[in-house]
Design a protein around this motif. Structure first.
Motif, PDB file in Angstrom:
ATOM      1  N   ALA A  96      -0.921  -0.744   5.018  1.00 18.35           N
ATOM      2  CA  ALA A  96      -0.307   0.465   4.464  1.00 18.35           C
ATOM      3  C   ALA A  96      -1.043   0.932   3.217  1.00 18.35           C
ATOM      4  O   ALA A  96      -1.260   2.140   3.019  1.00 18.35           O
ATOM      5  N   GLU A  97      -1.445   0.009   2.363  1.00 15.91           N
ATOM      6  CA  GLU A  97      -2.162   0.391   1.141  1.00 15.91           C
ATOM      7  C   GLU A  97      -3.509   1.029   1.463  1.00 15.91           C
ATOM      8  O   GLU A  97      -3.900   2.021   0.838  1.00 15.91           O
ATOM      9  N   VAL A  98      -4.207   0.471   2.444  1.00 16.15           N
ATOM     10  CA  VAL A  98      -5.493   1.046   2.838  1.00 16.15           C
ATOM     11  C   VAL A  98      -5.301   2.452   3.401  1.00 16.15           C
ATOM     12  O   VAL A  98      -6.045   3.392   3.059  1.00 16.15           O
ATOM     13  N   LEU A  99      -4.297   2.631   4.245  1.00 14.49           N
ATOM     14  CA  LEU A  99      -4.090   3.936   4.863  1.00 14.49           C
ATOM     15  C   LEU A  99      -3.559   4.967   3.873  1.00 14.49           C
ATOM     16  O   LEU A  99      -3.841   6.165   4.006  1.00 14.49           O
ATOM     17  N   SER A 127       5.353  -6.303   3.286  1.00 16.57           N
ATOM     18  CA  SER A 127       5.664  -4.891   3.557  1.00 16.57           C
ATOM     19  C   SER A 127       5.240  -4.002   2.386  1.00 16.57           C
ATOM     20  O   SER A 127       5.600  -2.829   2.345  1.00 16.57           O
ATOM     21  N   ARG A 128       4.465  -4.541   1.501  1.00 17.82           N
ATOM     22  CA  ARG A 128       4.048  -3.799   0.309  1.00 17.82           C
ATOM     23  C   ARG A 128       3.197  -2.579   0.677  1.00 17.82           C
ATOM     24  O   ARG A 128       2.330  -2.645   1.530  1.00 17.82           O
ATOM     25  N   GLY A 129       3.480  -1.465   0.009  1.00 20.40           N
ATOM     26  CA  GLY A 129       2.582  -0.328   0.088  1.00 20.40           C
ATOM     27  C   GLY A 129       3.053   0.840   0.918  1.00 20.40           C
ATOM     28  O   GLY A 129       2.422   1.900   0.898  1.00 20.40           O
ATOM     29  N   PHE A 130       4.140   0.705   1.647  1.00 24.66           N
ATOM     30  CA  PHE A 130       4.633   1.843   2.426  1.00 24.66           C
ATOM     31  C   PHE A 130       5.290   2.871   1.503  1.00 24.66           C
ATOM     32  O   PHE A 130       5.903   2.525   0.496  1.00 24.66           O
ATOM     33  N   GLN A 131       5.156   4.125   1.880  1.00 25.64           N
ATOM     34  CA  GLN A 131       5.782   5.200   1.104  1.00 25.64           C
ATOM     35  C   GLN A 131       7.276   5.289   1.369  1.00 25.64           C
ATOM     36  O   GLN A 131       8.048   5.646   0.487  1.00 25.64           O
ATOM     37  N   ASN A 132       7.685   4.960   2.607  1.00 23.23           N
ATOM     38  CA  ASN A 132       9.096   5.068   2.990  1.00 23.23           C
ATOM     39  C   ASN A 132       9.553   3.784   3.666  1.00 23.23           C
ATOM     40  O   ASN A 132       8.822   3.222   4.500  1.00 23.23           O
ATOM     41  N   ASN A 143       7.430  -5.789  -4.318  1.00 19.17           N
ATOM     42  CA  ASN A 143       6.368  -5.131  -5.068  1.00 19.17           C
ATOM     43  C   ASN A 143       5.717  -4.113  -4.169  1.00 19.17           C
ATOM     44  O   ASN A 143       4.963  -4.446  -3.287  1.00 19.17           O
ATOM     45  N   VAL A 144       6.079  -2.840  -4.349  1.00 16.42           N
ATOM     46  CA  VAL A 144       5.569  -1.809  -3.436  1.00 16.42           C
ATOM     47  C   VAL A 144       4.721  -0.805  -4.205  1.00 16.42           C
ATOM     48  O   VAL A 144       4.754  -0.759  -5.423  1.00 16.42           O
TER      49      VAL A 144
END
Length: 467
Positions: free
Chosen positions: A88-91, A109-114, A466-467
């Motif tokens: 998710a962070e890369v995308l 699950s870190r890094g998703f916007q929603n 930590n998102v």
């Protein structure tokens, strides 16, 4: 049409590969997934070497092994380290919209916007839990919203239907069972009901008076069939939205599942192959060939680098996994033997081992709640169900495999500059104490009391996320 490829990743929890009709199971449990596989590539020998949920998804969503993520335990303490990047962070950096369904609060699950959640544990007024329909009520509107945006999207979906409690709604609860589940002459669940750590949790969802393990096994298969039908709802929406040609679809799992086997009832601990071997199916029109089966060994850590190469995104991440794109055009089954690799579990027992194409070594790092021997050795060719422990009969084989395992651990510790996470996660059980000194101590300490307790074990508090 989107300028970049959409990704829908079905990261299904506890999906046992050998109970999918896609992989030859005698019951028609996954007819819609079967059709999707016919339009893509099916990986026949795909492994998730570190179980359970937390390390499995961490590897899936980072392209790293357990040494790379430092995650081996279900009850991982703290966030995932900043030394790794999630998919998710890369995308996000590539201007993707990213949504995660059913997986909030987990380190990987870190890094998703929603983040969207749904009810995946508690039964409704009928006593059943329509998990996949609850998920669809959240996913399909979100899919339509994402498809309406100009940016491409990454939608990660975690189904929980194959995870206990298995509570598929009618008619799926009897789709594969026509017996008397309360026959008093049947004693196949007797040992489970006498196993204190799990008994109360299992009795909270297995029907009162049920004596037949085949009934419970059929609930698992019914849950797969029900989930499969609901997944088709999502695939139908993809077609109706006219985004099928520009959408990469992946179906996989974090680990498998144990049914009435190995005294590890209806859970996913124990380093046996029904937990380690998981499905992987990839469909991407025009980029992935149709109807191909890849039988060479692949690993859950290979998923992220494979997806990034398929959608033509380059990174400088030194993945532990490797892209499988070069294997996608294989038109015949490879005779390559599965690689040798390190295996770990840290759920209700803390164990690790070494698997080759012929042998599996399992070593306990502390006494376990099932009173199993410290060393287990199975000949996978002669004993594929792993029922006959050969450790005492094959001491030389044990020594050879243990040396290979320890050499590998030393090499990975040197490469990462960090100790083996299996050695440092001493509070893996969440009891704020050191390792168990005896199996009796483990048996008396480890306990799932209810569905509520089981659900809490699956998720970190959101304040720790930590998102």
């Amino acid at each position: 049409m989107n300028k970049k490829t959409n990704i829908i990743l079905f990261g299904i929890d506890s999906l046992r590969r050998d109970h999918m009709s896609s992989y030859g199971y005698h019951r028609l449990t996954t007819p819609h997934i079967d059709k999707l596989a016919e339009k893509g590539v099916l990986f026949k020998n795909h492994f998730s070497p570190s179980i359970p949920t937390t390390p499995g998804y961490a590897s899936m969503l980072t392209g790293m092994d357990c040494f790379g993520t430092d995650i081996v335990a279900l009850r991982h303490e703290g966030p995932m380290g900043d030394h790794v990047q999630t998919l998710a962070e890369v995308l996000n950096k590539q201007s993707y919209n990213t949504t995660c369904v059913g997986f909030s609060g987990n380190p990987s699950s870190r890094g998703f916007q929603n983040y969207l959640d749904y009810e995946a544990w508690q039964p409704d007024e009928t006593g059943r839990c329509p998990k996949a329909e609850n998920l669809n009520d959240v996913v399909i509107p979100e899919l339509k919203r994402l498809a309406g945006e100009e940016a491409p999207f990454f939608l990660f979906i975690r189904h929980m239907d194959p995870h206990s409690p298995y509570l598929p709604p009618k008619p799926f609860e009897r789709l594969f069972y026509d017996g008397d589940e309360k026959n008093p002459a049947n004693q196949s669940l007797k040992a489970l009901y006498e196993f204190k750590p799990f008994a109360d949790f299992m009795k909270s969802w297995i029907p009162e008076g049920c004596t037949d393990s085949e009934y419970v096994d059929a609930q698992y298969d019914g849950a797969l069939a029900y989930m499969d039908a609901c997944i088709q709802n999502i695939l139908t929406s993809v077609e109706a939205l006219n985004i099928a040609e520009e959408t990469l679809i992946v179906i996989t799992s974090d680990h498998g599942e144990t049914l009435n086997e190995h005294d590890c009832w209806y859970d996913h601990h124990g380093l046996y192959d029904h937990n380690l071997v998981v499905p992987l199916i990839i469909k991407y029109p025009g980029k992935v060939p149709e109807g191909v089966t890849v039988s060479s060994p692949t690993f859950i850590k290979d998923i992220m680098p494979t997806l990034l190469e398929l959608i033509e995104i380059e990174t400088d991440i030194p993945f532990d996994g490797e892209s499988l794109v070069s294997q996608l055009n294989v038109t015949h089954e490879s005779e390559k033997q599965p690689a040798e690799f390190y295996i770990t579990e840290c759920t209700w027992m803390r164990k690790h081992g070494w698997r080759t194409h012929e042998w599996k070594l399992i070593c306990a790092l502390e006494p376990d709640l099932h009173f199993k021997p410290e060393i287990e050795l199975y000949n996978l060719k002669q004993d594929p169900l792993e029922l006959n422990n050969q450790a005492e009969q094959e001491p030389e084989t044990v020594q050879i495999l243990m040396e290979k395992m320890n050499d590998y651990i030393s090499a990975r510790e040197k490469q990462t500059g960090r100790p083996n996470p299996m050695y440092k996660n001493l509070n893996w059980h969440g009891l704020d104490r050191g390792p168990f000194q005896s199996s009796q101590e483990a048996y008396d300490s480890m306990y799932i009391g209810s569905i509520h307790t089981a659900r809490r074990l699956q998720a970190k508090q959101k304040k720790e996320q930590n998102v």
